[in-house]
Design an enzyme around this catalytic site. Structure first.
Site, PDB file in Angstrom:
ATOM      1  N   ASP A  14       0.843  -1.194   0.000  1.00  0.00           N
ATOM      2  CA  ASP A  14       0.000   0.000   0.000  1.00  0.00           C
ATOM      3  C   ASP A  14       0.880   1.246   0.000  1.00  0.00           C
ATOM      4  O   ASP A  14       2.018   1.222   0.470  1.00  0.00           O
ATOM      5  CB  ASP A  14      -0.977   0.006   1.171  1.00  0.00           C
ATOM      6  N   CYS A  35       2.103   4.975   9.157  1.00  0.00           N
ATOM      7  CA  CYS A  35       1.695   3.573   9.231  1.00  0.00           C
ATOM      8  C   CYS A  35       2.690   2.660   8.531  1.00  0.00           C
ATOM      9  O   CYS A  35       2.431   1.477   8.343  1.00  0.00           O
ATOM     10  CB  CYS A  35       0.302   3.391   8.633  1.00  0.00           C
ATOM     11  N   HIS A  68       3.859   2.735   5.365  1.00  0.00           N
ATOM     12  CA  HIS A  68       3.697   2.384   3.955  1.00  0.00           C
ATOM     13  C   HIS A  68       4.919   2.753   3.123  1.00  0.00           C
ATOM     14  O   HIS A  68       5.122   2.195   2.038  1.00  0.00           O
ATOM     15  CB  HIS A  68       2.444   3.056   3.382  1.00  0.00           C
ATOM     16  N   GLU A  77      -5.632   3.510   3.816  1.00  0.00           N
ATOM     17  CA  GLU A  77      -6.106   4.175   5.032  1.00  0.00           C
ATOM     18  C   GLU A  77      -7.503   4.767   4.854  1.00  0.00           C
ATOM     19  O   GLU A  77      -8.116   5.202   5.813  1.00  0.00           O
ATOM     20  CB  GLU A  77      -5.133   5.280   5.440  1.00  0.00           C
ATOM     21  N   HIS A 114       0.394   4.935  13.510  1.00  0.00           N
ATOM     22  CA  HIS A 114      -0.462   6.132  13.474  1.00  0.00           C
ATOM     23  C   HIS A 114      -0.038   7.170  14.515  1.00  0.00           C
ATOM     24  O   HIS A 114      -0.827   8.061  14.857  1.00  0.00           O
ATOM     25  CB  HIS A 114      -1.941   5.775  13.652  1.00  0.00           C
TER      26      HIS A 114
END
Length: 376
Positions: free
Chosen positions: A70, A95, A97, A129, A348
């Site tokens: 992602d 996160c 990615h 997300e 996060h």
């Protein structure tokens, strides 16, 4: 000073340009620029919105192995003070990615140079997300044309030591759904509450009632979470609020429980409407299907990982986190695993700082696994 790994350098570049779902224009351009620089006659590249498909032809293909990364960031203001911190104010790869993309590029680069028998499909997916890219990407013409026979993905895990691979067969991540409830009543002067329908009071009543769903409507042997993370209502201190909004999330370990929770939410909202003589609307926003790892493939990967020298295997438990990769696993056998990156701050969080040593370890392990799987 040791030379920086090329894929750590790529991670740092990507970390500086986080973009939210379906707005990953710089990210897509960066990825395409790199992919075109290594492209050869065995590689095909196609785009889908802000995502990318890359197919690498095998020498004697019997199946296609898929790998998904992602690519979107989060609307979080970074507080890491890193030299390569986000250049997009109020946005951050909080996160991991950026790790996911750089690892995928590392694995892809190896197989662009070293062919295996089976085909490989690398999927750079936008909007994980939100609002959710996996489900519509599955319906794309390119995915239908190149649909893999099995698929794999990873997610960084700040709580595990660097080099840990944590995975389990069956359910890994929960079903998740966003939750937005808008209430509209009748506002007015604070001195005349009897002439109004106060939506702050209605919202407070509803929050308390929502918490009873898990304790009184969900099987105690099952698991569910309802969290209201944000409440807004009213304008100033001496005006009774005409409107209020609740924003939250729902998480369950099976799809049936999700349906039961939503049914109960609708019933409670109807009660608030009647009791406060107000209007109410429910919006579930993005909904993610559970990540359910196919048992045989996962156990094979677990055995392979347990015997590998470059990583440490850990048999983990399921988590209430959500991931739209579940929509891919719903149609294609495969699995997702956790990659240990050992950070003081979690996913996060504005200070998330994953250990970059995990990047090359993950690349090596996945190259070895796909070589084993793609030649057997």
């Amino acid at each position: 000073m040791s030379q920086l790994s090329p894929f750590v350098a790529i991670r740092r570049d990507l970390h500086q340009i986080p973009e939210i779902g379906f707005q990953e224009f710089k990210t897509q351009a960066y990825l395409l620029n790199y992919l075109h620089s290594i492209q050869n006659d065995r590689m095909e590249i196609e785009t889908w919105r802000t995502g990318i498909f890359v197919r690498i032809a095998g020498t004697n293909p019997r199946k296609t192995i898929g790998y998904r990364a992602d690519i979107d960031g989060l609307p979080i203001k970074e507080q890491t003070e890193l030299a390569f911190a986000s250049q997009h104010e109020d946005y951050m790869h909080a996160c991991g990615h950026d790790f996911h993309m750089s690892i995928a590029l590392g694995v892809l680069t190896h197989f662009a140079k070293h062919a295996i028998e089976d085909n490989l499909l690398f999927i750079f997916q936008p909007a994980e997300e939100g609002p959710g890219g996996a489900e519509p990407m599955m319906k794309s013409e390119t995915m239908q044309k190149w649909k893999p026979d099995m698929i794999v993905a990873l997610h960084v895990a700040p709580e595990y030591p660097v080099g840990t691979i944590a995975v389990k067969e069956g359910l890994l991540f929960a079903n998740t759904s966003e939750l937005f409830i808008d209430l509209k009543g009748k506002g007015g002067h604070a001195a005349y509450p009897h002439e109004t329908n106060d939506m702050v009071i209605a919202a407070c009543q509803l929050v308390g009632q929502l918490q009873s769903i898990v304790s009184r409507n969900v099987n105690p042997l099952d698991s569910a979470v309802i969290t209201i993370g944000k409440i807004t209502g009213g304008t100033v201190q001496n005006i009774i609020a005409e409107e209020a909004r609740l924003e939250g999330t729902i998480r369950t370990l099976n799809a049936e429980s999700m349906n039961k929770v939503k049914s109960r939410i609708r019933a409670l909202v109807e009660g608030i409407k009647a009791g406060f003589e107000c209007e109410a609307e429910i919006d579930y926003g993005s909904m993610y299907y559970q990540v359910d790892n196919e048992e045989q493939l996962t156990r094979e990967f677990m055995k392979f990982t347990d015997e590998a020298a470059e990583v440490d295997f850990y048999h983990c438990k399921e988590a209430m986190t959500g991931e739209d990769f579940g929509y891919m696993l719903k149609e294609i056998p495969g699995f997702m695993f956790w990659l240990g990156v050992q950070s003081e701050y979690g996913l996060h969080h504005a200070k998330l700082n994953p250990n970059e040593r995990a990047i090359d370890l993950a690349i090596t392990h996945l190259v070895n696994y796909f070589t084993f799987k793609g030649n057997s």
